[in-house]
Write a protein that holds these residues in place. Structure first.
Motif, short mmCIF file in Angstrom:
data_model
loop_
_atom_site.label_atom_id
_atom_site.label_comp_id
_atom_site.label_asym_id
_atom_site.label_seq_id
_atom_site.Cartn_x
_atom_site.Cartn_y
_atom_site.Cartn_z
N LYS A 173 -1.22 -8.73 -1.00
CA LYS A 173 -1.34 -7.31 -1.33
C LYS A 173 -2.79 -6.98 -1.71
N GLU A 181 2.61 1.04 4.81
CA GLU A 181 1.42 1.86 5.07
C GLU A 181 1.62 2.80 6.27
N SER A 207 -2.92 -4.07 7.30
CA SER A 207 -2.14 -2.91 6.86
C SER A 207 -1.79 -1.98 8.03
N ASN A 241 -7.99 -2.84 3.93
CA ASN A 241 -7.52 -1.50 4.28
C ASN A 241 -8.56 -0.43 3.95
N CYS A 242 -9.23 -0.53 2.80
CA CYS A 242 -10.19 0.52 2.43
C CYS A 242 -11.39 0.48 3.38
N GLY A 268 -5.31 -4.83 0.70
CA GLY A 268 -5.91 -3.61 0.15
C GLY A 268 -7.42 -3.59 0.36
#
Ligand SMILES: C[S@@+](CC[C@H](N)C(=O)[O-])C[C@H]1O[C@@H](n2cnc3c(N)ncnc32)[C@H](O)[C@@H]1O
Length: 345
Positions: free
Chosen positions: A150, A219, A188, A157-158, A154
């Protein structure tokens, strides 16, 4: 559909990405300088081959290649497979005995956990434990643990929202009539999401291992794209890939050594239809392995935590061409990253 997928920022975040990407680079240089005394040795062994140098320091080829690329990018050494030499800066400042030797300046880094991990990685070719902790698994194993998966998904993903928007824009002339995208190791699913958001004709399958697959499903739902993006759970090395007109390998190949990179590309060739489009979206080292410095630094980070490094287009071409791919040139996006296309003939 989530409007953020097509909203571009007004500023360029390249330096913010680069600060993280270069996080371990100084410690790789400290390893060479203080643990190998590599530059003094090179002074004594001017013109040595890369292979002979790797053998002398008992280093595996892939991590040693990353070290040499970083030294060339910083202007400490020159030359390639035919023979290595120190530059003027390397001779004056990195060779013990020179009046301008700067080794002592790096002494505080001599025994950091990252330097110790570099010694392990250079000597074994195996990645260190995540964040160089004494206990714990390496990055690849950690990605199968829900909490770590996770956190790291993350992180990707950003970055993916920014890079994905740029990729979606720049890939337009290459898409043609193709509509079915397969996003291998898609994390994601952010790249599928930005591509589908920008190109209404596209639908996508994100192929991911557990537990990242669950994050991808959530997502995709959050972006309101369930009707166009599905998530297939599987192991990309063991399970069959669905047929596709477009395959995206985004930041996937850089996690692996050459045998696995070849295996992934062979699998891509099998699942692409004739005239299918392969997109390798990544951070690429120049073919002469002298830069760009930002990517040589990022490669030092990847070499520490994964089984990979940043590859050059020429290295990929060496695998793609024999499989019948027609290889395009490098297309920059942002933060020195970009993509290369290859058409299956
Ligand atoms: C560096 S991430 C890239 C994620 C995304 N494509 C991006 O560009 O941000 C690599 C991804 O490959 C996935 N992966 C690693 N080994 C895999 C395997 N054997 N089968 C399927 N996915 C795998 C990981 O879970 C991870 O999400």
């Amino acid at each position: 559909m989530n409007p953020i997928l097509t909203q571009h920022p007004t500023t360029d975040p390249a330096i913010i990405l680069q600060l993280r990407d270069r996080q371990y680079a100084a410690e790789l240089i400290a390893t060479a300088l203080l643990r190998f005394d590599f530059f003094s040795w090179l002074q004594e062994n001017e013109g040595t081959t890369e292979e002979a140098a790797a053998k002398y320091f008992q280093c595996e080829n892939r991590p040693f290649d990353v070290l040499l690329t970083l030294c060339r990018a910083y202007g400490f050494i020159t030359g390639g497979a035919d023979g290595l030499s120190l530059t003027g800066m390397g001779k004056e400042h990195l060779v013990e005995g020179s009046p301008w030797y700067l080794g002592p300046y790096y002494t505080p880094m001599r025994d950091t956990p990252i330097v110790r991990t570099y010694l392990h990685v250079l000597g074994t070719g195996k990645p260190g434990n995540w964040r160089a902790k004494d206990t714990g698994a390496d990055w690849h194993d950690s990605m199968r643990e829900p909490a770590f998966a996770k956190e790291f998904t993350g992180l990707m993903n950003c970055r993916g929202l920014l890079l994905g928007q740029k990729l979606a824009e720049s890939i337009t002339p290459f898409l043609g009539e193709r509509t079915r995208l397969l996003d291998i190791g898609g994390g994601s699913g952010i790249y599928s999401a930005t591509l589908c958001a920008a190109h209404p004709q596209l639908s996508a399958t994100v192929f991911e291992q557990a537990p990242v697959d669950r994050i991808a499903r959530s997502e995709v739902g959050r972006h309101g794209l369930e009707d166009r993006i599905s998530v297939k759970t599987g192991d990309m090395f063991l399970d069959e890939w669905p047929e596709a007109e477009i395959i995206l390998l985004s930041n996937v190949l850089h996690d692996w050594d050459i045998p696995q990179v070849r295996e992934i590309i062979i699998r891509a060739a099998k699942s692409l239809v004739p005239d299918g489009l392969l997109i390798i979206h990544d951070a690429f080292i120049d073919d002469d392995k002298c830069g760009p410095v930002e990517i040589a630094e990022y490669s030092a980070l990847l070499m520490n935590i994964t089984q990979g490094k940043c590859y050059s287009v020429a290295e990929y071409a060496g695998i793609l061409a024999p499989l019948g791919f027609e290889i395009g040139s490098f297309n920059p996006t942002i933060s020195k990253r970009g993509f290369v296309t290859a058409i299956k003939k």
